[in-house]
Scaffold this motif. Structure first.
Motif, PDB file in Angstrom:
ATOM      1  N   GLU A  58       1.024  -1.313  -0.226  1.00 37.90           N
ATOM      2  CA  GLU A  58      -0.399  -0.281  -0.136  1.00 37.90           C
ATOM      3  C   GLU A  58       1.007   0.640   0.455  1.00 37.90           C
ATOM      4  N   GLU A  59       2.099   1.296   0.733  1.00 43.85           N
ATOM      5  CA  GLU A  59       2.654   2.455   0.359  1.00 43.85           C
ATOM      6  C   GLU A  59       3.891   2.510  -0.133  1.00 43.85           C
ATOM      7  N   HIS A  60       3.816   1.568  -0.737  1.00 48.14           N
ATOM      8  CA  HIS A  60       4.740   1.902  -2.263  1.00 48.14           C
ATOM      9  C   HIS A  60       3.653   2.020  -3.367  1.00 48.14           C
ATOM     10  N   VAL A  61       2.680   2.073  -4.130  1.00 48.74           N
ATOM     11  CA  VAL A  61       1.547   1.728  -4.567  1.00 48.74           C
ATOM     12  C   VAL A  61       0.916   2.910  -4.580  1.00 48.74           C
ATOM     13  N   TRP A  62       0.766   3.272  -3.853  1.00 53.35           N
ATOM     14  CA  TRP A  62      -0.652   4.047  -3.423  1.00 53.35           C
ATOM     15  C   TRP A  62      -0.585   5.808  -2.936  1.00 53.35           C
ATOM     16  N   ASP A  63      -0.731   6.582  -3.143  1.00 60.50           N
ATOM     17  CA  ASP A  63      -0.154   7.657  -2.566  1.00 60.50           C
ATOM     18  C   ASP A  63      -1.415   8.108  -1.915  1.00 60.50           C
ATOM     19  N   PHE A  64      -1.293   9.735  -0.898  1.00 57.49           N
ATOM     20  CA  PHE A  64      -2.641   9.704  -0.130  1.00 57.49           C
ATOM     21  C   PHE A  64      -3.957  10.454  -0.750  1.00 57.49           C
ATOM     22  N   ASP A  65      -3.799  10.268  -2.092  1.00 54.87           N
ATOM     23  CA  ASP A  65      -4.989  10.626  -2.624  1.00 54.87           C
ATOM     24  C   ASP A  65      -5.837   9.967  -2.461  1.00 54.87           C
ATOM     25  N   TYR A  66      -5.534   8.419  -2.294  1.00 50.09           N
ATOM     26  CA  TYR A  66      -5.973   7.138  -2.309  1.00 50.09           C
ATOM     27  C   TYR A  66      -7.277   7.109  -1.049  1.00 50.09           C
ATOM     28  N   GLU A  67      -8.298   6.636  -1.338  1.00 41.51           N
ATOM     29  CA  GLU A  67      -9.358   6.223  -0.829  1.00 41.51           C
ATOM     30  C   GLU A  67     -10.274   5.264  -1.309  1.00 41.51           C
ATOM     31  N   GLY A  68      -8.882   4.230  -1.223  1.00 45.09           N
ATOM     32  CA  GLY A  68      -9.983   2.610  -1.238  1.00 45.09           C
ATOM     33  C   GLY A  68     -10.471   2.498   0.178  1.00 45.09           C
ATOM     34  N   GLY A  69     -10.417   1.157  -0.102  1.00 42.10           N
ATOM     35  CA  GLY A  69     -10.857   0.061   1.331  1.00 42.10           C
ATOM     36  C   GLY A  69     -10.146  -1.311   1.764  1.00 42.10           C
ATOM     37  N   SER A  70      -9.947  -1.617   2.830  1.00 44.11           N
ATOM     38  CA  SER A  70      -8.664  -1.847   3.607  1.00 44.11           C
ATOM     39  C   SER A  70      -8.485  -3.240   3.137  1.00 44.11           C
ATOM     40  N   ASN A  71      -9.119  -3.474   1.988  1.00 43.67           N
ATOM     41  CA  ASN A  71      -8.386  -5.025   1.264  1.00 43.67           C
ATOM     42  C   ASN A  71      -8.481  -5.195   0.049  1.00 43.67           C
ATOM     43  N   ILE A  72      -7.958  -3.787  -0.167  1.00 44.90           N
ATOM     44  CA  ILE A  72      -7.656  -3.383  -1.631  1.00 44.90           C
ATOM     45  C   ILE A  72      -6.981  -4.802  -2.043  1.00 44.90           C
ATOM     46  N   VAL A  73      -5.489  -4.271  -1.732  1.00 43.77           N
ATOM     47  CA  VAL A  73      -4.473  -4.745  -1.522  1.00 43.77           C
ATOM     48  C   VAL A  73      -4.376  -6.635  -2.118  1.00 43.77           C
ATOM     49  N   GLU A  74      -5.245  -7.006  -1.107  1.00 43.44           N
ATOM     50  CA  GLU A  74      -6.409  -8.802  -1.641  1.00 43.44           C
ATOM     51  C   GLU A  74      -6.986  -8.920  -2.750  1.00 43.44           C
ATOM     52  N   VAL A  75      -7.738  -7.671  -3.319  1.00 41.96           N
ATOM     53  CA  VAL A  75      -8.730  -7.744  -4.164  1.00 41.96           C
ATOM     54  C   VAL A  75      -7.611  -7.834  -5.381  1.00 41.96           C
ATOM     55  N   TYR A  76      -6.286  -6.746  -6.041  1.00 44.54           N
ATOM     56  CA  TYR A  76      -5.369  -6.678  -7.055  1.00 44.54           C
ATOM     57  C   TYR A  76      -4.636  -8.021  -7.001  1.00 44.54           C
ATOM     58  N   ILE A  77      -4.653  -8.476  -6.102  1.00 48.63           N
ATOM     59  CA  ILE A  77      -3.690  -9.553  -6.316  1.00 48.63           C
ATOM     60  C   ILE A  77      -4.393 -10.955  -6.340  1.00 48.63           C
ATOM     61  N   LYS A  78      -5.382 -10.651  -5.820  1.00 48.20           N
ATOM     62  CA  LYS A  78      -6.393 -11.759  -7.064  1.00 48.20           C
ATOM     63  C   LYS A  78      -6.236 -11.789  -7.950  1.00 48.20           C
ATOM     64  N   PHE A  79      -6.482 -10.483  -8.790  1.00 49.84           N
ATOM     65  CA  PHE A  79      -6.280 -10.023 -10.072  1.00 49.84           C
ATOM     66  C   PHE A  79      -5.185 -10.675 -10.733  1.00 49.84           C
ATOM     67  N   LEU A  80      -4.206  -9.906 -10.183  1.00 50.32           N
ATOM     68  CA  LEU A  80      -2.622 -10.468 -10.275  1.00 50.32           C
ATOM     69  C   LEU A  80      -2.804 -11.753 -11.064  1.00 50.32           C
ATOM     70  N   ARG A  81      -3.024 -12.512  -9.531  1.00 50.68           N
ATOM     71  CA  ARG A  81      -3.389 -13.904 -10.179  1.00 50.68           C
ATOM     72  C   ARG A  81      -3.841 -14.883 -10.827  1.00 50.68           C
TER      73      ARG A  81
END
Length: 227
Positions: free
Chosen positions: A177-200
């Motif tokens: 989260e820290e290295h990919v998103w910036d301070f403008d990000y207003e997503g949910g707490s599970n956003i990384v899990e969601v994108y990892i699922k997409f990537l997989r």
């Protein structure tokens, strides 16, 4: 990869930020030296683009202060002060690079890529990273498994780039989260899990070997199993 832009000229600041975001970087920006210190001490940036002539605290003093506090974040000076004395001073204070205005954006982007390569533990030449039959070109943003081209969204590519630059290391959800998103990000707490699922689904589901692994309660790692 997340970058901080410190530039007091609002128009230039906006253009740099827009260009970097088009390259899939997470980008924050500020306009004076004191703000820069607040940002740098609160986020583990992958690089800082720093002007020298800034309000409240000049760029040289910002760099001296962060190096004094042990912050090793790569710093690229981007400034109109181009005489030899200033360039030497900036580099001796601990800057990783020094680019004089007016500048070409292609050169700025190339220098950023060079800084990332220099500071990566991944011993890979150029901008192309390979793990098994996965190829990731961080300049063209092309991704292949073998001969198969894979289309990723900007954020999917940014996460994959962070994972492959840290190949073989476990990276936490918070680090991603820290290295990919910036301070403008207003997503949910599970956003990384969601994108990892997409990537997989795109990177691993129909290919072998599987490369993205979950380390329970710790994070994720990109590697070849048992390697």
């Amino acid at each position: 990869m997340r970058i901080l832009v410190v530039e007091d000229e609002k128009k230039i600041n906006s253009i740099i930020v827009k260009t970097l975001k088009q390259e899939n970087y997470g980008v924050d920006s500020c306009f004076d030296g004191e703000e820069a210190l607040d940002y740098i001490f609160s986020v583990d940036y992958d690089a800082v683009i720093l002007d020298v002539m800034l309000p409240k605290m000049n760029g040289f003093d910002v760099l001296k202060e962060i190096r004094k506090k042990g912050v090793k974040t790569p710093v690229l000076f981007l400034t109109a002060r181009g005489n030899v004395e200033d360039r030497v001073k900036g580099l001796d204070f601990g800057a990783d690079d020094y680019l004089v205005k007016p500048f070409d954006f292609e050169e700025l982007l190339a220098r950023i890529r060079a800084i990332f390569r220099k500071n990566s533990d991944f011993n890979e030449k150029g901008n192309i990273f390979k793990v098994a039959n996965l190829t990731v070109d961080c300049k063209s943003h092309n991704v292949f498994r073998g001969e198969t081209s894979i289309k990723l969204s900007a954020k999917e590519f940014a996460i994959l780039e962070y994972l492959i630059r840290n190949k073989g290391k476990v990276v936490s959800k918070e680090k991603i989260e820290e290295h990919v998103w910036d301070f403008d990000y207003e997503g949910g707490s599970n956003i990384v899990e969601v994108y990892i699922k997409f990537l997989r689904k795109k990177i691993d589901e129909e290919f072998s070997p599987k490369l993205i692994h979950t380390i329970r309660r710790v994070g994720y790692i990109l590697k070849v199993e048992n390697e």
